[in-house]
Enzyme design. Sequence first.
Site, mmCIF file in Angstrom:
data_model
loop_
_atom_site.group_PDB
_atom_site.id
_atom_site.type_symbol
_atom_site.label_atom_id
_atom_site.label_comp_id
_atom_site.label_asym_id
_atom_site.label_seq_id
_atom_site.Cartn_x
_atom_site.Cartn_y
_atom_site.Cartn_z
ATOM 1 N N TYR A 145 49.672 45.487 43.333
ATOM 2 C CA TYR A 145 48.456 45.402 42.506
ATOM 3 C C TYR A 145 48.785 45.603 41.023
ATOM 4 O O TYR A 145 48.296 44.864 40.159
ATOM 5 C CB TYR A 145 47.489 46.471 43.013
ATOM 6 N N LYS A 149 48.105 42.870 38.161
ATOM 7 C CA LYS A 149 47.183 43.148 37.058
ATOM 8 C C LYS A 149 47.899 43.100 35.704
ATOM 9 O O LYS A 149 47.292 42.704 34.695
ATOM 10 C CB LYS A 149 46.501 44.496 37.271
HETATM 11 P P1 NAP Z 1 34.929 44.673 45.537
HETATM 12 O O1 NAP Z 1 33.662 45.454 45.545
HETATM 13 O O2 NAP Z 1 35.840 44.750 46.717
HETATM 14 O O3 NAP Z 1 34.591 43.138 45.210
HETATM 15 C C1 NAP Z 1 35.593 42.164 45.179
HETATM 16 C C2 NAP Z 1 35.001 40.841 45.578
HETATM 17 O O4 NAP Z 1 36.060 39.847 45.532
HETATM 18 C C3 NAP Z 1 34.456 40.832 47.004
HETATM 19 O O5 NAP Z 1 33.191 40.231 47.029
HETATM 20 C C4 NAP Z 1 35.484 40.011 47.755
HETATM 21 O O6 NAP Z 1 34.962 39.301 48.856
HETATM 22 C C5 NAP Z 1 35.943 39.041 46.684
HETATM 23 N N1 NAP Z 1 37.199 38.412 47.031
HETATM 24 C C6 NAP Z 1 38.307 38.979 47.581
HETATM 25 N N2 NAP Z 1 39.256 38.063 47.788
HETATM 26 C C7 NAP Z 1 38.748 36.875 47.373
HETATM 27 C C8 NAP Z 1 39.247 35.556 47.340
HETATM 28 N N3 NAP Z 1 40.474 35.240 47.798
HETATM 29 N N4 NAP Z 1 38.454 34.578 46.841
HETATM 30 C C9 NAP Z 1 37.209 34.870 46.389
HETATM 31 N N5 NAP Z 1 36.681 36.096 46.416
HETATM 32 C C10 NAP Z 1 37.432 37.094 46.891
HETATM 33 O O7 NAP Z 1 35.828 45.090 44.287
HETATM 34 P P2 NAP Z 1 35.450 45.640 42.826
HETATM 35 O O8 NAP Z 1 35.782 47.080 42.816
HETATM 36 O O9 NAP Z 1 34.101 45.168 42.408
HETATM 37 O O10 NAP Z 1 36.588 44.902 41.979
HETATM 38 C C11 NAP Z 1 36.331 43.736 41.212
HETATM 39 C C12 NAP Z 1 37.536 43.493 40.303
HETATM 40 O O11 NAP Z 1 37.717 44.629 39.466
HETATM 41 C C13 NAP Z 1 38.852 43.316 41.069
HETATM 42 O O12 NAP Z 1 39.646 42.356 40.412
HETATM 43 C C14 NAP Z 1 39.489 44.685 40.972
HETATM 44 O O13 NAP Z 1 40.885 44.626 41.113
HETATM 45 C C15 NAP Z 1 39.053 45.092 39.574
HETATM 46 N N6 NAP Z 1 39.104 46.534 39.324
HETATM 47 C C16 NAP Z 1 38.322 47.390 40.024
HETATM 48 C C17 NAP Z 1 38.391 48.745 39.743
HETATM 49 C C18 NAP Z 1 37.543 49.749 40.454
HETATM 50 O O14 NAP Z 1 37.716 50.959 40.205
HETATM 51 N N7 NAP Z 1 36.619 49.351 41.309
HETATM 52 C C19 NAP Z 1 39.272 49.213 38.772
HETATM 53 C C20 NAP Z 1 40.071 48.308 38.092
HETATM 54 C C21 NAP Z 1 39.954 46.958 38.364
HETATM 55 P P3 NAP Z 1 35.136 39.904 50.352
HETATM 56 O O15 NAP Z 1 34.401 41.206 50.358
HETATM 57 O O16 NAP Z 1 34.565 38.859 51.212
HETATM 58 O O17 NAP Z 1 36.623 40.095 50.540
#
Ligand code: NAP
Length: 237
Positions: A145, A149
């Site tokens: 990851y 990133k």
């Molecule tokens: P999340 O709630 O798990 O949402 C991620 C979404 O991406 C889900 O709807 C998932 O669908 C979808 N997804 C996964 N694989 C995919 C693919 N191959 N094609 C299309 N859609 C796909 O995650 P989040 O926490 O909101 O994170 C969103 C972004 O922010 C990510 O890039 C994550 O790395 C980044 N981020 C998050 C945090 C944090 O603390 N939450 C911190 C830093 C960065 P499914 O559920 O169907 O798999």
Amino acid sequence: MITGGAQGIGLAIGRAFVAEGARVVIGDLDPVATDAAVAELGGPVYATGVRCDVTSATDMDALLTQALDAHGAVDVMVNNAGITRDATMRTMTEEEFDLVIGVHLKGCWNGVRTAAAIMRTQKSGSIVNISSLSGKVGMVGQTNYSAAKAGIVGLTKAAAKETAHHGVRVNAIAPGLIRTAMTEAMPPRVWDQKMTEIPMKRAGEVAEVASVALFLASDLSSYMTGTVLDVTGGRFM
Ligand code: NAP
């Protein structure tokens, strides 16, 4: 356009964009969650959902073609879809490495290049890539990851240089610990450890990432390209 927009940070970005008058197209893997997100955003007038696996160039192409046909332009592309497969290097499988690199890095590249091709003909557009604090400092258990990133940061800067003279801006956001399904799955001891590193002493809310995405998407940031904005409560500044 918001990839992975069916839940979490992506859905919050959809809410912020619709509140400012945008029409949103969500590309996500899960059709049931996508339909629920579309309903939450106000139904088909405000939002549409398209099943899209960001690792597939064919899916990405179909997603953006559909958005362009429906709306006549693609003004903003948010590359947000993400997954985690955490494990130390000792136990991480090659498949877990490839999967995470595929969704984040190749998925983002697919989104950037496809959106940029449309935006350069429009002579305008803003691309927002969701990186992570993990890409800036490296996190234990996240060699896949963190690499993906950090790769998104390099991709953002290279793409910004390639597209600036076409009126296209490309920026990234590096969120820290944000409360979503992805982070709530964390063991409490890991959550508590992270909390000690955050000067603001709390996790961020999805709306606090969405407001920064809105800023980068809008003309409020018209002289910014190739930047990475930390949204971390001061953690690892
Ligand atoms: P999340 O709630 O798990 O949402 C991620 C979404 O991406 C889900 O709807 C998932 O669908 C979808 N997804 C996964 N694989 C995919 C693919 N191959 N094609 C299309 N859609 C796909 O995650 P989040 O926490 O909101 O994170 C969103 C972004 O922010 C990510 O890039 C994550 O790395 C980044 N981020 C998050 C945090 C944090 O603390 N939450 C911190 C830093 C960065 P499914 O559920 O169907 O798999």
